[in-house]
Design an enzyme around this catalytic site. Structure first.
Site, PDB file in Angstrom:
ATOM      1  N   GLY A 351      13.857 -54.365  15.951  1.00 45.11           N
ATOM      2  CA  GLY A 351      14.252 -55.757  15.741  1.00 45.11           C
ATOM      3  C   GLY A 351      13.214 -56.727  16.276  1.00 45.11           C
ATOM      4  N   GLY A 374      19.399 -52.445  15.283  1.00 48.70           N
ATOM      5  CA  GLY A 374      20.771 -52.081  15.662  1.00 48.70           C
ATOM      6  C   GLY A 374      20.877 -50.621  16.076  1.00 48.70           C
TER       7      GLY A 374
END
Ligand code: ADP
Ligand code: MG
Length: 398
Positions: A351, A374
């Site tokens: 991310g 995630g």
């Protein structure tokens, strides 16, 4: 231990390989803006071809929600992959049906075929048994190299793994080795560096790391709620009012569990998030009421950097400031440099953290930069990812 593609005789076998080619495009065009996810899968594809397999790839792209969306077809990705491999890549506008079956059946050893965007079919996200069965019928064995999607129990990430010999690709193996290493046998002392926008995203990872890591350092927007919980006024900064109590308890619990949490001592503040906006550095006791905390301060950055560089390993999730908008990237840069240097085993969550590290040109100098946002967070929370859990264990490989 999970079975990997090195534990299988691929000669004249067909491999169904789930990859994560969900790449970004330049807005409104078919130009791929970052092909790292495609490049990361190349070693697995090359290994399989080199061992005599025919390779059938499948990926999702975007969120077509179970129907065909022409803009989300895979033409540009197939073209890029073909360039990277220096070999032709077939493409069939099908995945569960007769066209896919015919195309897969016609493959020779070393050939590569891409199925269409797997989320064009509702059976994918529903993990429908007939859909998983149709995918399985295309191949002799299944390979999961899509770590970024491993926290989803979909047909191509989970269902199909129960129907074929199922093993990790080389990228998946690397993810499990480094992220699992930090949880199971880290080089100590182990420090966790947590930042990013919100405490609410990090509740469970905090829970997992307290009592396990030797030290915890907090920065980013989430530091605001922690500072508030310690009695500091944080002006107009990001605050999660309902988590003030949680942060106060967490500080105490962590101290009791011998995982001391260090908070910033100084911060960079401004009235707006804009490139040319006037900024100042203040101690945490002097945050003006109209200002927002947008980065850790230089003293904090230097002290975090110095202490992190002395660790055996560091796991990092969440930037230290609003790194997308200079000068609020500075704290992130200073700690990133420290982690990248020296002998620290550095494991970087996906991310935004991976994005920041790549932007700084430091990705190559980290031990591991996860390809899953995630997924890496859930892994570090100690959850079993369905796409990993479904792969064969080495001892039941046959
Ligand atoms: P991911 O995108 O990987 O899920 P997070 O959501 O944890 O990462 O955090 C990334 C975001 O946190 C970045 O977009 C960054 O701008 C933001 N951020 C970091 N520090 C602050 C801060 N002090 N105030 C507001 N936002 C912040
Ligand atoms: Mg987030």
């Amino acid at each position: 231990m999970k079975r990997t593609i090195r534990d299988f005789d691929w000669q004249d076998k067909r491999a169904l390989v789930r990859v994560d080619f969900n790449v970004p495009f330049e807005r409104g065009t078919t130009r791929i803006s970052d092909d790292v996810r495609i490049r990361e899968a190349v070693p697995t594809i090359e290994h399989l071809r080199g061992q005599g397999a025919a390779v059938i790839l499948c990926t999702h792209l975007g969120r077509p929600d179970g129907k065909r969306v022409p803009e989300l077809e895979l033409g540009p990705i197939v073209e890029r992959l073909s360039k990277l491999l220096g070999a032709p890549v077939g493409y069939v506008n099908d995945a569960p049906g007769d066209d896919a079956k015919a195309a897969a059946g016609a493959l020779a050893s070393g050939d590569v075929l891409m199925l269409d965007n797997i989320r064009f079919w509702p059976g994918e996200e529903a993990n429908a048994p007939d859909f998983a069965g149709a995918l399985a019928s295309l191949a002799d064995a299944y390979v999961n190299d899509a770590f970024g999607t491993a926290h989803r129990a979909h047909a191509s990430t989970e269902g199909v793994a129960h129907r074929l010999p199922a093993m990790a690709g080389l990228l998946m193996e690397k993810e499990i080795t480094f992220l699992g290493g930090v949880l199971e046998h880290p080089a100590r002392p182990l420090a966790a560096l947590l930042g990013g926008a919100k405490v609410s995203d990090k509740l469970q990872v905090l829970g997992r790391l307290i009592g396990h890591a030797d030290e915890l350092f907090v920065g980013g927007g989430m530091a605001g709620t922690f500072l508030k919980a310690q009695g500091y006024e944080i002006g107009a900064s990001l605050l999660e009012e309902d988590l003030i109590g949680f942060c106060a308890e967490t500080m105490e619990r962590a101290a009791a569990a011998s995982t001391p949490i260090t908070l910033p001592e100084d911060v960079v503040v401004a009235e707006r998030i804009e490139p040319e906006v006037p900024t100042s550095v203040v101690g945490i006791g002097d945050i003006p009421s109209n200002a927002m905390v947008l980065d850790i301060g230089p003293k904090t950055a230097a002290s975090y950097a110095q202490r992190l560089a002395g660790m055996g390993s560091v796991v990092w999730n969440g930037p230290m400031g609003v790194f997308e908008v200079p000068p609020f990237h500075e704290g992130t840069r200073v700690v990133a440099e420290a982690i990248a240097s020296g002998s620290v085993v550095s494991v970087i969550g996906g991310g935004s953290t991976a994005e920041a590290v790549a932007h700084l040109g430091l990705a190559e100098r980290m031990s591991h930069v996860s390809t899953g946002g995630g997924a890496s967070l859930e892994f570090l929370e100690g959850k079993e990812l369905p796409g990993v859990a479904a792969l064969d264990e080495v001892q039941d490989a046959h």
